[in-house]
Design a protein around this motif. Structure first.
Motif, PDB file in Angstrom:
ATOM      1  N   ASN A 101       0.991  -1.179   0.105  1.00  0.00           N
ATOM      2  CA  ASN A 101       0.135   0.128   0.223  1.00  0.00           C
ATOM      3  C   ASN A 101       0.735   1.187  -0.105  1.00  0.00           C
ATOM      4  O   ASN A 101       0.309   2.168   0.429  1.00  0.00           O
ATOM      5  CB  ASN A 101      -1.001  -0.035   1.146  1.00  0.00           C
ATOM      6  N   THR A 102       1.945   1.119  -0.426  1.00  0.00           N
ATOM      7  CA  THR A 102       2.883   2.329  -0.750  1.00  0.00           C
ATOM      8  C   THR A 102       3.203   2.621  -1.934  1.00  0.00           C
ATOM      9  O   THR A 102       3.497   1.657  -2.623  1.00  0.00           O
ATOM     10  CB  THR A 102       4.165   1.769   0.324  1.00  0.00           C
ATOM     11  N   LEU A 103       3.394   3.749  -2.380  1.00  0.00           N
ATOM     12  CA  LEU A 103       3.853   4.154  -3.624  1.00  0.00           C
ATOM     13  C   LEU A 103       5.017   4.980  -3.471  1.00  0.00           C
ATOM     14  O   LEU A 103       5.323   5.813  -2.653  1.00  0.00           O
ATOM     15  CB  LEU A 103       2.701   5.108  -4.349  1.00  0.00           C
ATOM     16  N   GLY A 104       5.981   4.512  -4.589  1.00  0.00           N
ATOM     17  CA  GLY A 104       7.309   5.235  -4.626  1.00  0.00           C
ATOM     18  C   GLY A 104       7.250   6.581  -5.315  1.00  0.00           C
ATOM     19  O   GLY A 104       6.532   6.581  -6.432  1.00  0.00           O
ATOM     20  N   VAL A 105       7.942   7.569  -4.934  1.00  0.00           N
ATOM     21  CA  VAL A 105       7.961   8.750  -5.817  1.00  0.00           C
ATOM     22  C   VAL A 105       9.553   9.219  -5.962  1.00  0.00           C
ATOM     23  O   VAL A 105      10.238   9.220  -4.866  1.00  0.00           O
ATOM     24  CB  VAL A 105       7.188   9.970  -5.174  1.00  0.00           C
ATOM     25  N   VAL A 106       9.989   9.236  -7.015  1.00  0.00           N
ATOM     26  CA  VAL A 106      11.402   9.678  -7.549  1.00  0.00           C
ATOM     27  C   VAL A 106      11.325  11.188  -7.992  1.00  0.00           C
ATOM     28  O   VAL A 106      10.611  11.420  -8.983  1.00  0.00           O
ATOM     29  CB  VAL A 106      12.171   8.906  -8.357  1.00  0.00           C
ATOM     30  N   ALA A 107      12.019  12.098  -7.224  1.00  0.00           N
ATOM     31  CA  ALA A 107      11.800  13.470  -7.926  1.00  0.00           C
ATOM     32  C   ALA A 107      13.258  14.006  -8.041  1.00  0.00           C
ATOM     33  O   ALA A 107      14.204  13.269  -7.467  1.00  0.00           O
ATOM     34  CB  ALA A 107      10.831  14.177  -6.896  1.00  0.00           C
ATOM     35  N   PHE A 108      13.075  15.072  -8.447  1.00  0.00           N
ATOM     36  CA  PHE A 108      14.415  15.778  -8.825  1.00  0.00           C
ATOM     37  C   PHE A 108      14.371  17.387  -8.358  1.00  0.00           C
ATOM     38  O   PHE A 108      13.456  18.085  -8.573  1.00  0.00           O
ATOM     39  CB  PHE A 108      15.155  15.843  -9.950  1.00  0.00           C
ATOM     40  N   ASP A 109      15.410  17.634  -7.443  1.00  0.00           N
ATOM     41  CA  ASP A 109      15.221  19.259  -6.984  1.00  0.00           C
ATOM     42  C   ASP A 109      13.645  19.773  -6.633  1.00  0.00           C
ATOM     43  O   ASP A 109      13.231  20.487  -7.325  1.00  0.00           O
ATOM     44  CB  ASP A 109      15.715  20.020  -8.013  1.00  0.00           C
ATOM     45  N   THR A 110      13.464  18.985  -5.366  1.00  0.00           N
ATOM     46  CA  THR A 110      12.105  19.577  -4.838  1.00  0.00           C
ATOM     47  C   THR A 110      12.069  20.961  -4.381  1.00  0.00           C
ATOM     48  O   THR A 110      11.018  20.959  -3.669  1.00  0.00           O
ATOM     49  CB  THR A 110      11.721  18.129  -4.003  1.00  0.00           C
ATOM     50  N   THR A 111      12.765  21.436  -4.417  1.00  0.00           N
ATOM     51  CA  THR A 111      12.977  22.971  -3.750  1.00  0.00           C
ATOM     52  C   THR A 111      12.451  23.870  -4.724  1.00  0.00           C
ATOM     53  O   THR A 111      12.224  24.982  -4.436  1.00  0.00           O
ATOM     54  CB  THR A 111      14.280  23.427  -3.358  1.00  0.00           C
ATOM     55  N   LEU A 112      12.379  23.443  -6.212  1.00  0.00           N
ATOM     56  CA  LEU A 112      12.020  24.490  -7.213  1.00  0.00           C
ATOM     57  C   LEU A 112      10.385  24.357  -6.943  1.00  0.00           C
ATOM     58  O   LEU A 112       9.764  23.276  -6.850  1.00  0.00           O
ATOM     59  CB  LEU A 112      12.497  23.801  -8.404  1.00  0.00           C
ATOM     60  N   TYR A 113       9.659  25.281  -7.462  1.00  0.00           N
ATOM     61  CA  TYR A 113       8.105  25.317  -7.499  1.00  0.00           C
ATOM     62  C   TYR A 113       7.442  24.293  -8.156  1.00  0.00           C
ATOM     63  O   TYR A 113       6.581  23.500  -7.538  1.00  0.00           O
ATOM     64  CB  TYR A 113       7.837  26.673  -7.784  1.00  0.00           C
ATOM     65  N   GLY A 114       8.077  23.922  -9.210  1.00  0.00           N
ATOM     66  CA  GLY A 114       7.303  22.911 -10.303  1.00  0.00           C
ATOM     67  C   GLY A 114       7.344  21.680  -9.374  1.00  0.00           C
ATOM     68  O   GLY A 114       6.472  20.982  -9.264  1.00  0.00           O
ATOM     69  N   PRO A 115       8.564  20.987  -9.338  1.00  0.00           N
ATOM     70  CA  PRO A 115       8.677  19.700  -8.790  1.00  0.00           C
ATOM     71  C   PRO A 115       7.852  19.641  -7.416  1.00  0.00           C
ATOM     72  O   PRO A 115       7.411  18.554  -7.109  1.00  0.00           O
ATOM     73  CB  PRO A 115      10.018  19.512  -8.716  1.00  0.00           C
ATOM     74  N   ALA A 116       8.046  20.695  -6.704  1.00  0.00           N
ATOM     75  CA  ALA A 116       7.333  20.798  -5.418  1.00  0.00           C
ATOM     76  C   ALA A 116       5.795  20.736  -5.540  1.00  0.00           C
ATOM     77  O   ALA A 116       5.385  19.683  -4.644  1.00  0.00           O
ATOM     78  CB  ALA A 116       7.792  21.969  -4.460  1.00  0.00           C
ATOM     79  N   SER A 117       5.326  21.500  -6.437  1.00  0.00           N
ATOM     80  CA  SER A 117       3.738  21.466  -6.608  1.00  0.00           C
ATOM     81  C   SER A 117       3.384  20.038  -7.201  1.00  0.00           C
ATOM     82  O   SER A 117       2.645  19.466  -6.647  1.00  0.00           O
ATOM     83  CB  SER A 117       3.660  22.776  -7.657  1.00  0.00           C
ATOM     84  N   THR A 138       4.401  22.645   1.299  1.00  0.00           N
ATOM     85  CA  THR A 138       6.162  22.053   0.772  1.00  0.00           C
ATOM     86  C   THR A 138       6.381  22.608  -0.428  1.00  0.00           C
ATOM     87  O   THR A 138       7.225  22.144  -1.126  1.00  0.00           O
ATOM     88  CB  THR A 138       6.239  20.717   0.580  1.00  0.00           C
ATOM     89  N   THR A 139       5.323  23.529  -0.834  1.00  0.00           N
ATOM     90  CA  THR A 139       5.619  24.324  -2.191  1.00  0.00           C
ATOM     91  C   THR A 139       6.422  25.650  -1.916  1.00  0.00           C
ATOM     92  O   THR A 139       7.167  26.214  -2.828  1.00  0.00           O
ATOM     93  CB  THR A 139       4.545  24.772  -3.111  1.00  0.00           C
ATOM     94  N   LEU A 140       6.710  25.815  -0.604  1.00  0.00           N
ATOM     95  CA  LEU A 140       7.410  27.104  -0.092  1.00  0.00           C
ATOM     96  C   LEU A 140       8.929  26.739   0.014  1.00  0.00           C
ATOM     97  O   LEU A 140       9.175  25.477   0.078  1.00  0.00           O
ATOM     98  CB  LEU A 140       7.135  27.652   1.057  1.00  0.00           C
ATOM     99  N   TYR A 141       9.732  27.556  -0.457  1.00  0.00           N
ATOM    100  CA  TYR A 141      11.141  27.235  -0.379  1.00  0.00           C
ATOM    101  C   TYR A 141      11.585  26.729   1.070  1.00  0.00           C
ATOM    102  O   TYR A 141      12.427  25.632   1.017  1.00  0.00           O
ATOM    103  CB  TYR A 141      12.041  28.723  -0.604  1.00  0.00           C
ATOM    104  N   GLY A 142      11.247  27.223   2.118  1.00  0.00           N
ATOM    105  CA  GLY A 142      11.735  26.718   3.324  1.00  0.00           C
ATOM    106  C   GLY A 142      11.275  25.279   3.764  1.00  0.00           C
ATOM    107  O   GLY A 142      12.136  24.425   4.010  1.00  0.00           O
ATOM    108  N   PRO A 143       9.970  25.043   3.600  1.00  0.00           N
ATOM    109  CA  PRO A 143       9.637  23.570   3.761  1.00  0.00           C
ATOM    110  C   PRO A 143      10.224  22.519   2.951  1.00  0.00           C
ATOM    111  O   PRO A 143      10.578  21.581   3.224  1.00  0.00           O
ATOM    112  CB  PRO A 143       8.291  23.978   3.810  1.00  0.00           C
ATOM    113  N   ALA A 144      10.168  22.970   1.594  1.00  0.00           N
ATOM    114  CA  ALA A 144      10.893  22.201   0.814  1.00  0.00           C
ATOM    115  C   ALA A 144      12.107  21.844   0.850  1.00  0.00           C
ATOM    116  O   ALA A 144      12.727  20.549   0.925  1.00  0.00           O
ATOM    117  CB  ALA A 144      10.677  22.627  -0.743  1.00  0.00           C
ATOM    118  N   SER A 145      13.045  22.819   1.594  1.00  0.00           N
ATOM    119  CA  SER A 145      14.390  22.533   1.531  1.00  0.00           C
ATOM    120  C   SER A 145      14.718  21.704   2.787  1.00  0.00           C
ATOM    121  O   SER A 145      15.618  20.986   2.871  1.00  0.00           O
ATOM    122  CB  SER A 145      15.241  23.979   1.699  1.00  0.00           C
TER     123      SER A 145
END
Lengths: 356, 356
Positions: free
Chosen positions: A67-83, B76-83
């Motif tokens: 019941n777990t899904l894995g997510v691979v992301a890159f640079d989650t501090t950017l607005y797009g990937p974070a959203s 988590t779309t804000l820079y602080g929480p995301a970082s």
DNA sequence: CTGAAAGCGCTTACAG
DNA sequence: CTGAAAGCGCTTACAG
């Protein structure tokens, strides 16, 4: 041991309290039919009385589903990937899944392999990979895939299900907007050219210029950062025929605005600037930025939808009647490809050219 | 069933191939002593030959540890929480843990309870809660905590381990910087006042003004968004005695800059503006923003360090010799509190007042 | 409608 | 140093 005194209740405890066997408790928990209503009520009362919660690990061991899904992301501090990540997490949780995440340090084959290995150890039921580089999408498609995978912003041609925003269309929207304002042509500051998003935006831009018979200037390339935009902006400021520039993301557009400002080039009076992404800040840039809005959360939601579909298919092979079991499917359907449309947000950074 | 033909290898398969019992395989996998080197080598060869990977679910069932850490975050779309999240994820993975994340839709007690419940179902070994609101920190401290919890940007007074940035100190740095430039006083645009970060920054600002004998203006309150900063900026633009303003985050500072620009107030010539966070964009604002840099990744790393310490303690109760087992500890140490220091980054948005 | 049995794939005492 | 046994807490056929 003091710790054992308050051990959390197990199914057998509930069974004892309800005066049934633990199988019956399991039936109630799993909404099986064939449980007498009164029995069910007794079991539910016992569950609540004890504050019992099913041990998901034991359950996973026998059902072979975590019941777990894995997510691979890159640079989650950017607005797009974070959203996008936020949309994925929310949709997955709404569907009753846990989400385990790994952020790639670098967008390399090794890091990707390590991430998949990590998530594989956790026995995730499925994977969403945010794969914005073509090389990564290809690498991914070549790795063994023990569970269903959906890619986001990936390459639709590598044979994996994919959800992405129509980047090409975004480039068209921007370029048409600027040409329509009367600009003779439009310069472009792109993202790194091995990124699929950068490539799509370039394509849309170039095609639109060609279709309009406008000259196609040399592409300046940045790395998505404000600093790289700033450097490109400094080069642009020196161009004599510059009246409009399409910058491949808002962060770089901010750098371009800064460089133009320092060079005393006025926006939009001297030069129009358009970005991409519609980050929350862009409305307050100096001047407010015309840009392209992408619904990242929607992309995340769609990715989970596709993944859940794939998981469901795994369990109901849904063979057409008459087909020999185990036989090869006669026509394998192409992997699903969901496209989310972007839209233009016009603000003050774009306008007619001075001479017009 | 075709699916069973390629079932992944289990410990018994490895044992058979290596000519040992599955317990011996387990010993090798867990680095137990007392395995003959040759036996170990045979087992390792079998593992590699088969591409065997231990079933973490079965392991978790008996060890009662899932090797998973839960993270509760907000926006988590804000820079602080995301970082911060990135720092947490990276440190946890380096320590061999999986990280399961849930983003709160709203910062409410109910959403928090639901998040903890969700993560509890997954049997996480420990939790990191990014708890920026005092009410949330209090609510958290009142909820049952079956596993060790570390809070980030939480309230140090609620009795939970906490890692945070010295927000008060940040407010002091900014205010001293502006007073030293010669400003008579400093205005403040704060974050929502139920946020601990907002509160700390206000405190530092106010204390510094008071210590300098400077007047303390009324606080304007925003919601961290650029738009709220813009609204506050419009109000500020009308103040006759305004020469310096400390804005509680960079996004709101951007809005303030925009409002001042529209009101033909020049920065820093007429008014100095200082922000907080040092987001990647702030260096390219118009003008580049003086701000306070916080090492969010470091905060994330420290949180995991604290959590791993707590997990280790759980397993080695480490009673002082002589103390009766199960007896109350004679002096319960206070929960650990790690403070990360911020620092001022001076750019062009701050300078001496016009009259100075 | 309900229970006794078996088993998921490991780890942990316990023998030897 | 190594193996036979028991058990973690569930679900899934199988009886009845």
């Amino acid at each position: 041991m003091a710790r054992n005194i308050h051990r959390s209740p197990v199914m057998a405890d509930v069974a004892r309290l309800a005066g049934v066997s633990h199988q019956t408790v399991s039936r109630v928990l799993n909404d099986h039919p064939n449980v007498r209503p009164e029995t069910r009520d007794r079991v539910i009362a016992a569950i609540e009385g004890l504050g019992y919660r099913r041990n998901s690990t034991a359950r996973a061991l026998v059902t072979k589903q975590t019941n777990t899904l894995g997510v691979v992301a890159f640079d989650t501090t950017l607005y797009g990937p974070a959203s996008t990540l936020y949309g994925i997490e929310r949709a997955a949780r709404d569907a009753g899944y846990f989400v385990s995440i790994v952020s790639l340090r670098e967008l390399t084959r090794d890091d990707l392999a390590e991430a998949l290995d990590h998530l594989g150890r956790q026995q995730v039921d499925g994977l969403v990979v945010i794969a914005p580089q073509s090389a990564v999408a290809v690498a991914l498609s070549q790795m063994p895939q023990p569970v269903p995978v959906v890619t986001v912003e990936g390459d639709a041609d590598v044979g994996l299900p994919v959800v992405n925003v129509d980047q090409r269309r975004g480039g068209v929207l921007v370029t048409e907007h600027l040409l329509r304002l009367g600009h003779r042509t439009v310069w472009h500051v792109s993202g790194p050219q091995d990124w699929l998003e950068a490539e799509g935006r370039i394509e849309g831009w170039r095609e639109t210029l060609l279709a309009a018979g406008a000259p196609v200037p040399e592409v300046l390339t940045g790395d998505w950062s404000p600093r790289s935009g700033y450097r490109c902006g400094q080069r642009l400021a020196g161009m004599a025929d510059l009246t409009a520039v399409f910058v491949a993301n808002d962060q770089m557009a901010l750098g371009v605005l800064r460089a133009l400002d320092e060079a005393r080039v006025r926006v939009p009076d001297d030069v129009s600037v358009v970005g991409f992404d519609d980050i929350p800040e862009s409305e307050f840039f100096a001047p407010p930025l015309t840009t392209v809005s992408q619904d990242f959360s929607e992309v995340g939601r769609k990715a989970i939808e596709l993944l859940l579909d794939a998981l469901a298919e795994e369990h109901e092979p849904a063979r057409p009647p008459g087909e020999p079991p185990g036989g090869p499917a006669e026509d394998t359907p192409p992997p699903p490809h969901v496209v989310v449309q972007p839209h233009l947000v016009v603000r003050r950074s774009s306008g007619p050219p001075r001479a017009a």
